[in-house]
Scaffold this motif. Structure first.
Motif, PDB file in Angstrom:
ATOM      1  N   GLY A 195       0.779  -1.235   0.000  1.00  0.00           N
ATOM      2  CA  GLY A 195       0.000   0.000   0.000  1.00  0.00           C
ATOM      3  C   GLY A 195       0.807   1.280   0.000  1.00  0.00           C
ATOM      4  O   GLY A 195       0.221   2.371   0.057  1.00  0.00           O
ATOM      5  N   ALA A 196       2.156   1.198  -0.050  1.00  0.00           N
ATOM      6  CA  ALA A 196       2.973   2.416  -0.137  1.00  0.00           C
ATOM      7  C   ALA A 196       2.585   3.159  -1.413  1.00  0.00           C
ATOM      8  O   ALA A 196       2.426   2.559  -2.476  1.00  0.00           O
ATOM      9  CB  ALA A 196       4.458   2.060  -0.144  1.00  0.00           C
ATOM     10  N   ARG A 197       2.453   4.465  -1.332  1.00  0.00           N
ATOM     11  CA  ARG A 197       1.903   5.225  -2.448  1.00  0.00           C
ATOM     12  C   ARG A 197       2.964   5.891  -3.307  1.00  0.00           C
ATOM     13  O   ARG A 197       2.943   5.763  -4.521  1.00  0.00           O
ATOM     14  CB  ARG A 197       0.918   6.276  -1.903  1.00  0.00           C
ATOM     15  N   LEU A 252      13.990  12.811 -10.741  1.00  0.00           N
ATOM     16  CA  LEU A 252      12.889  13.718 -11.054  1.00  0.00           C
ATOM     17  C   LEU A 252      12.041  13.154 -12.201  1.00  0.00           C
ATOM     18  O   LEU A 252      10.805  13.198 -12.146  1.00  0.00           O
ATOM     19  CB  LEU A 252      13.433  15.097 -11.431  1.00  0.00           C
ATOM     20  N   ALA A 253      12.700  12.605 -13.221  1.00  0.00           N
ATOM     21  CA  ALA A 253      11.966  12.038 -14.359  1.00  0.00           C
ATOM     22  C   ALA A 253      11.097  10.870 -13.914  1.00  0.00           C
ATOM     23  O   ALA A 253       9.971  10.696 -14.398  1.00  0.00           O
ATOM     24  CB  ALA A 253      12.954  11.588 -15.438  1.00  0.00           C
ATOM     25  N   ASP A 254      11.596  10.057 -12.991  1.00  0.00           N
ATOM     26  CA  ASP A 254      10.825   8.933 -12.470  1.00  0.00           C
ATOM     27  C   ASP A 254       9.567   9.427 -11.754  1.00  0.00           C
ATOM     28  O   ASP A 254       8.463   8.904 -11.962  1.00  0.00           O
ATOM     29  CB  ASP A 254      11.709   8.127 -11.515  1.00  0.00           C
ATOM     30  N   MET A 255       9.719  10.439 -10.927  1.00  0.00           N
ATOM     31  CA  MET A 255       8.564  10.989 -10.222  1.00  0.00           C
ATOM     32  C   MET A 255       7.555  11.588 -11.205  1.00  0.00           C
ATOM     33  O   MET A 255       6.333  11.416 -11.070  1.00  0.00           O
ATOM     34  CB  MET A 255       9.011  12.049  -9.213  1.00  0.00           C
ATOM     35  N   LEU A 256       8.063  12.284 -12.231  1.00  0.00           N
ATOM     36  CA  LEU A 256       7.177  12.891 -13.214  1.00  0.00           C
ATOM     37  C   LEU A 256       6.454  11.837 -14.049  1.00  0.00           C
ATOM     38  O   LEU A 256       5.307  12.029 -14.454  1.00  0.00           O
ATOM     39  CB  LEU A 256       7.973  13.832 -14.126  1.00  0.00           C
ATOM     40  N   ALA A 257       7.132  10.712 -14.300  1.00  0.00           N
ATOM     41  CA  ALA A 257       6.481   9.616 -15.032  1.00  0.00           C
ATOM     42  C   ALA A 257       5.338   9.044 -14.211  1.00  0.00           C
ATOM     43  O   ALA A 257       4.254   8.756 -14.745  1.00  0.00           O
ATOM     44  CB  ALA A 257       7.503   8.526 -15.366  1.00  0.00           C
ATOM     45  N   GLY A 262      -0.719   8.990 -13.553  1.00  0.00           N
ATOM     46  CA  GLY A 262      -1.774   9.005 -12.552  1.00  0.00           C
ATOM     47  C   GLY A 262      -1.363   8.493 -11.189  1.00  0.00           C
ATOM     48  O   GLY A 262      -2.216   8.275 -10.323  1.00  0.00           O
ATOM     49  N   GLY A 263      -0.056   8.304 -10.962  1.00  0.00           N
ATOM     50  CA  GLY A 263       0.420   7.824  -9.679  1.00  0.00           C
ATOM     51  C   GLY A 263       0.591   8.956  -8.675  1.00  0.00           C
ATOM     52  O   GLY A 263       0.500  10.139  -9.016  1.00  0.00           O
TER      53      GLY A 263
END
Length: 367
Positions: A195-197, A252-257, A262-263
Motif C-alpha cells: 500500500g505504499a503510495r 525527477l523524471a521517475d517521479m514525473l512519469a 496518474g500515480g
C-alpha cells in the motif's frame, strides 16, 4: 532437592550460545538472499525484447540505406535491446572498451550486420502471447521506462543538459533492479510495498523488508553486465535523497512519469529534486503541463554530419528562406561561392534541390 543456582558463567555461556545461534540464522538468511539474487541476475540474461521493437529494428538494419538515427531510436525504445546493444558495444576491443555509455556510441561501433544478428537472436515478448516466466512484466516495465525517458528528455530540453544520449539509457534502465526483485521474491512488489503510495514510500519499504532496494540491486546488475561505472552509479543512486547530477535528473523524471501516469508523488520531493538540477516552480509547472504531449524540439544529431561548418551555415540560411545574395552578404562571401557550397551540399546529401537538402539535414539533426 533444589536445582543448583545458575552461575554468571552459565548465563554467559547461554548468551553466547543464543548469540551464535542468532548469527548462524542471520548468516543463513543472508546466504538465502544471496542465492535468490544470484539466480535472479542469471534469469535476467533471458529478459525478452518486445516483439514489435525487435521486428522494427530488423527492418531498419536490412534497408539499403541504413539511418543510424532511426536505428538508435528503435533500440532506445526497448529495455532488452538497449541492454544487448550496450553490452555488445562495451565488448568491442579498443579505447572505448568498457566505456560506452549510450546507444549512439554503440551503434557507431557496431556494424548493421552485428545489430541484425543481435536482434535476430533476441528473445521476444508479445502482449497477446503471454510468457509463463514473465507474464506481463516486460510490457509494464517498458511502459514506465519509456515514460521516464520522455520525462527525462523534456527536462533535458528545459535545462539544456548536455549528456542527453546517456540520459536516454539511464532513464530507460533506472528500474532494472525491480526485475531482479520480482524474480527473486514472488511477493514483490505487492507484499513488499503493502500500500505504499509514493516512490519514496516504496523504496523505504524495500529497505525495511528486504534489506536492499531496487536501485542498489540495479546498480549491481549493470556492473555485472559490464556497463560503464557512470551508468551503473546513476542507476544505483536515482532514489537517493541527496542525488545530484544525472541521478537527480533520473529521480525527477521517475517521479514525473508516475505523475503523468496518474500515480502519487510528493509535491515537496518534486520541488526539492527540481531545484537540485536548476529548475524552479515555474519551470517545473511548464514541464508537468507538457508531459502528456509529444516531445518537440531539435532532432538529436546521431549520424555524422558530412557537411563542413561553412556548408552548414549556408544551409541554415537557405532553410530560413534567404536567397543567394542575402546568404553571401551575411557570410561575407561571393554569390558564386555560395552556389559552389550549395552544389557540394546537394552532392553530399544526395539531394536534388534546396527543399530536399533542408529536409534531410533537419531530419538528421544537423540543422
Amino acid at each position: 532437592m533444589n536445582a543448583p543456582a545458575t552461575t554468571a558463567r552459565d548465563t554467559m555461556a547461554q548468551n553466547e550460545q543464543q548469540k551464535g545461534s542468532s548469527n548462524n540464522n542471520a548468516r543463513r538468511h543472508n546466504e538465502g538472499h544471496g542465492r535468490r539474487l544470484t539466480a535472479a541476475f542469471e534469469a535476467l540474461e533471458a529478459f525478452p525484447a518486445l516483439a514489435e521493437s525487435r521486428n522494427r529494428l530488423i527492418r531498419l538494419v536490412t534497408q539499403e540505406r541504413v539511418s543510424s538515427g532511426d536505428v538508435v531510436a528503435a533500440v532506445e525504445s526497448d529495455v532488452a535491446l538497449v541492454i544487448s546493444v550496450l553490452r555488445l558495444g562495451n565488448q568491442v576491443e579498443g579505447k572505448s572498451r568498457g566505456r560506452v555509455e549510450s546507444v549512439v556510441q554503440s551503434v557507431e561501433l557496431l556494424s548493421p550486420e552485428a545489430v541484425h544478428a543481435l536482434a535476430t537472436r533476441a528473445r521476444t515478448f508479445d502482449f497477446f502471447e503471454r510468457s509463463s516466466v514473465w507474464e506481463a512484466a516486460p510490457e509494464r516495465f517498458r511502459l514506465h521506462g519509456v515514460a521516464t525517458q520522455r520525462a527525462a528528455e523534456r527536462i533535458a530540453q528545459e535545462t539544456g543538459y548536455e549528456h542527453r544520449d546517456r540520459l536516454m539509457v539511464t532513464a530507460l534502465l533506472h528500474d532494472i533492479g525491480k526485475l531482479v526483485l520480482m524474480h527473486a521474491y514472488p511477493g514483490y512488489p505487492g507484499q513488499v510495498h503493502q500500500g505504499a503510495r509514493t516512490p519514496e514510500e516504496r523504496i523505504h519499504r524495500e529497505r525495511r523488508e528486504l534489506g536492499v532496494d531496487h536501485a542498489l540491486v540495479g546498480g549491481v546488475l549493470a556492473r555485472r553486465w559490464g556497463l560503464p561505472k557512470s551508468v551503473a552509479s546513476i542507476i544505483e543512486r536515482h532514489h537517493s535523497e541527496d542525488a545530484t547530477g544525472e541521478a537527480a535528473f533520473v529521480r525527477l523524471a521517475d517521479m514525473l512519469a508516475h505523475y503523468a501516469q496518474g500515480g502519487s508523488v510528493s509535491p515537496q520531493e518534486l520541488l526539492k529534486c527540481a531545484r537540485v538540477i536548476g529548475l524552479g516552480p515555474a519551470e517545473l509547472r511548464t514541464v508537468m503541463y507538457d508531459l502528456p504531449y509529444p516531445v518537440t524540439g531539435r532532432t538529436r544529431q546521431v549520424d555524422p554530419c558530412p557537411l563542413s561548418s561553412r556548408e552548414v551555415e549556408v544551409l541554415k540560411r537557405l532553410a530560413e528562406g534567404k536567397v543567394y545574395k542575402q546568404i553571401a552578404l551575411e557570410l561575407n562571401l561571393s554569390t558564386s561561392t555560395v552556389r559552389t557550397h550549395l552544389h557540394n551540399i546537394y552532392g553530399k546529401l544526395g539531394a536534388v534541390d534546396r527543399a530536399q537538402a533542408v529536409l534531410i539535414a533537419t531530419e538528421r539533426g544537423w540543422l
